[in-house]
Design an enzyme around this catalytic site. Structure first.
Site, PDB file in Angstrom:
ATOM      1  N   HIS A 123       0.819  -1.226   0.000  1.00  0.00           N
ATOM      2  CA  HIS A 123       0.000   0.000   0.000  1.00  0.00           C
ATOM      3  C   HIS A 123       0.848   1.269   0.000  1.00  0.00           C
ATOM      4  O   HIS A 123       0.313   2.369  -0.191  1.00  0.00           O
ATOM      5  CB  HIS A 123      -0.915   0.046   1.224  1.00  0.00           C
ATOM      6  CG  HIS A 123      -1.931  -1.051   1.281  1.00  0.00           C
ATOM      7  ND1 HIS A 123      -2.804  -1.304   0.245  1.00  0.00           N
ATOM      8  CD2 HIS A 123      -2.210  -1.974   2.244  1.00  0.00           C
ATOM      9  CE1 HIS A 123      -3.580  -2.333   0.573  1.00  0.00           C
ATOM     10  NE2 HIS A 123      -3.234  -2.754   1.774  1.00  0.00           N
ATOM     11  N   ASP A 160      -2.534 -10.744  -2.097  1.00  0.00           N
ATOM     12  CA  ASP A 160      -3.061 -10.245  -0.829  1.00  0.00           C
ATOM     13  C   ASP A 160      -4.549  -9.913  -1.025  1.00  0.00           C
ATOM     14  O   ASP A 160      -4.963  -9.539  -2.115  1.00  0.00           O
ATOM     15  CB  ASP A 160      -2.272  -8.992  -0.424  1.00  0.00           C
ATOM     16  CG  ASP A 160      -2.606  -8.504   0.972  1.00  0.00           C
ATOM     17  OD1 ASP A 160      -1.817  -8.776   1.890  1.00  0.00           O
ATOM     18  OD2 ASP A 160      -3.654  -7.849   1.148  1.00  0.00           O
ATOM     19  N   HIS A 162      -6.171  -7.474  -0.109  1.00  0.00           N
ATOM     20  CA  HIS A 162      -6.358  -6.051  -0.399  1.00  0.00           C
ATOM     21  C   HIS A 162      -5.636  -5.680  -1.700  1.00  0.00           C
ATOM     22  O   HIS A 162      -4.568  -6.231  -1.992  1.00  0.00           O
ATOM     23  CB  HIS A 162      -5.791  -5.191   0.739  1.00  0.00           C
ATOM     24  CG  HIS A 162      -6.370  -5.520   2.080  1.00  0.00           C
ATOM     25  ND1 HIS A 162      -5.714  -6.339   2.994  1.00  0.00           N
ATOM     26  CD2 HIS A 162      -7.546  -5.164   2.648  1.00  0.00           C
ATOM     27  CE1 HIS A 162      -6.468  -6.462   4.076  1.00  0.00           C
ATOM     28  NE2 HIS A 162      -7.586  -5.764   3.901  1.00  0.00           N
ATOM     29  N   ASP A 247      -4.119 -12.980   3.855  1.00  0.00           N
ATOM     30  CA  ASP A 247      -5.306 -12.496   4.550  1.00  0.00           C
ATOM     31  C   ASP A 247      -6.602 -12.788   3.800  1.00  0.00           C
ATOM     32  O   ASP A 247      -7.679 -12.371   4.234  1.00  0.00           O
ATOM     33  CB  ASP A 247      -5.189 -10.993   4.875  1.00  0.00           C
ATOM     34  CG  ASP A 247      -4.563 -10.172   3.761  1.00  0.00           C
ATOM     35  OD1 ASP A 247      -4.344 -10.723   2.662  1.00  0.00           O
ATOM     36  OD2 ASP A 247      -4.292  -8.978   3.989  1.00  0.00           O
TER      37      ASP A 247
HETATM   38 ZN   LIG Z   1      -3.844  -7.309   3.002  1.00  0.00          ZN
END
Ligand SMILES: [Zn+2]
Length: 315
Positions: A123, A160, A162, A247
């Site tokens: 991120h 991931d 996200h 995750d």
């Molecule tokens: Zn993540």
């Protein structure tokens, strides 16, 4: 063999009561010891990333601000992201691990590497920390490989849960670095729609697979493999980097896409297959998310077993 990067120093990024905590890595390392997998790997020594390499992805004003904030004792740098006094030094060591792994893999010392680092990176933007991430580890490895290790084309695969918005932004207009992300949608951080495909010379080198919660696992794998083969054929990468977040496991407290432990072996094998076809098998995997420490350790185990299997196909 597989190169395995871990340093107890990574525990000194002290985030307090936070999902991205030192216990995550402690659980993984303990589990790899119990299973004996750590002994099957080579453990290189490496240095923190230098300013010159950091500057290819992050602005000097941003990294100076991180450094100064940490030296003052840390705290919340942004709403989700916490620093302690050691955090900037730890982040530089983490990024240095991924760069070192890429160099050794490109130079042929080994074919696969797994970097068990924190803080995570995908991120992190050019001038902004975000979502537990300070330095964009995979982006720093890809740019260093391009500029210093004679690698022209890199493929970054991000599974991931996200979307890897920082990595996408770093290579948005770059024709030489492909970015494939499969992630939960709609979800944090809000980017990663299917129509985000890059721009200018980078148009078509970003491929996003937004997945709705409740999507059957087989459908998830089918879409991933098809997109991966498409991107690999387009990019013909010489090096494949994985932003390996775990995750999307169904028991993850902040993510979840309903995946089981064995699904991460399937994802790994799919990446190894395209790496074997285009990149001489060269894969560097980098830990991103995964916030249920017990499950995270099991997921990393099957991931590492698949990497080791690729390095020892006779076993
Ligand atoms: Zn993540």
């Amino acid at each position: 063999m597989t190169l395995l990067y871990y340093n107890p120093r990574f525990l000194d990024h002290d985030t307090g009561a936070h999902p991205e905590c030192a216990e995550r890595l402690q659980a993984i390392v303990e589990h790899l010891k119990v299973t004996g997998l750590d002994e099957q790997c080579t453990r290189p020594n490496w240095s923190p990333i230098c300013d010159e390499r950091m500057a290819r992805v992050h602005s000097a004003s941003y990294t100076r601000a991180l450094d100064a904030f940490a030296q003052r004792g840390g705290g919340h740098f942004e709403p989700d992201t916490v620093l302690s006094r050691d955090s900037f030094d730890v982040a530089r060591l983490a990024a240095g691990a991924v760069v070192d792994a890429s160099e050794r893999v490109v130079r042929g010392q080994d074919t696969q590497a797994l970097c068990l680092v924190r803080p995570p990176g995908h991120h992190a933007l050019k001038d902004r920390a975000m979502g537990f991430c300070l330095l964009n580890n995979v982006a720093l490895a890809a740019t260093t490989a391009q500029h210093q290790f004679d690698v022209e084309r890199v493929l970054i695969v991000d599974w991931d849960v996200h979307h890897g918005n920082g990595t996408q932004a770093a290579f948005w207009t770059d024709a030489q670095v492909g970015f494939l992300s499969i992630h939960r949608w709609p979800f944090y951080p809000g980017t990663g729609a299917a129509d985000e495909t890059g721009s200018g010379p980078g148009l078509g080198t970003t491929l996003n697979l937004p997945i709705r919660f409740g999507t059957p696992r087989q459908q998830y794998h089918d879409r991933f493999r098809q997109a991966l083969e498409q991107m690999a054929a387009k990019m013909r990468p010489q090096l494949v980097l994985i932003s390996a977040g775990f995750d999307s496991h169904r028991a993850d407290p902040i993510g979840s896409l309903g995946l089981e432990v064995d699904d991460f072996a399937r994802l790994t094998t799919a990446v190894l297959d395209v790496a074997a076809q285009y990149a001489g098998g060269r894969v560097v995997s980098v830990l991103e998310g995964g916030y249920n420490p017990v499950v995270l350790a099991q997921c990393v185990e099957v991931h590492l077993r698949a990497l080791l299997q690729a390095g020892n196909p006779g076993d």
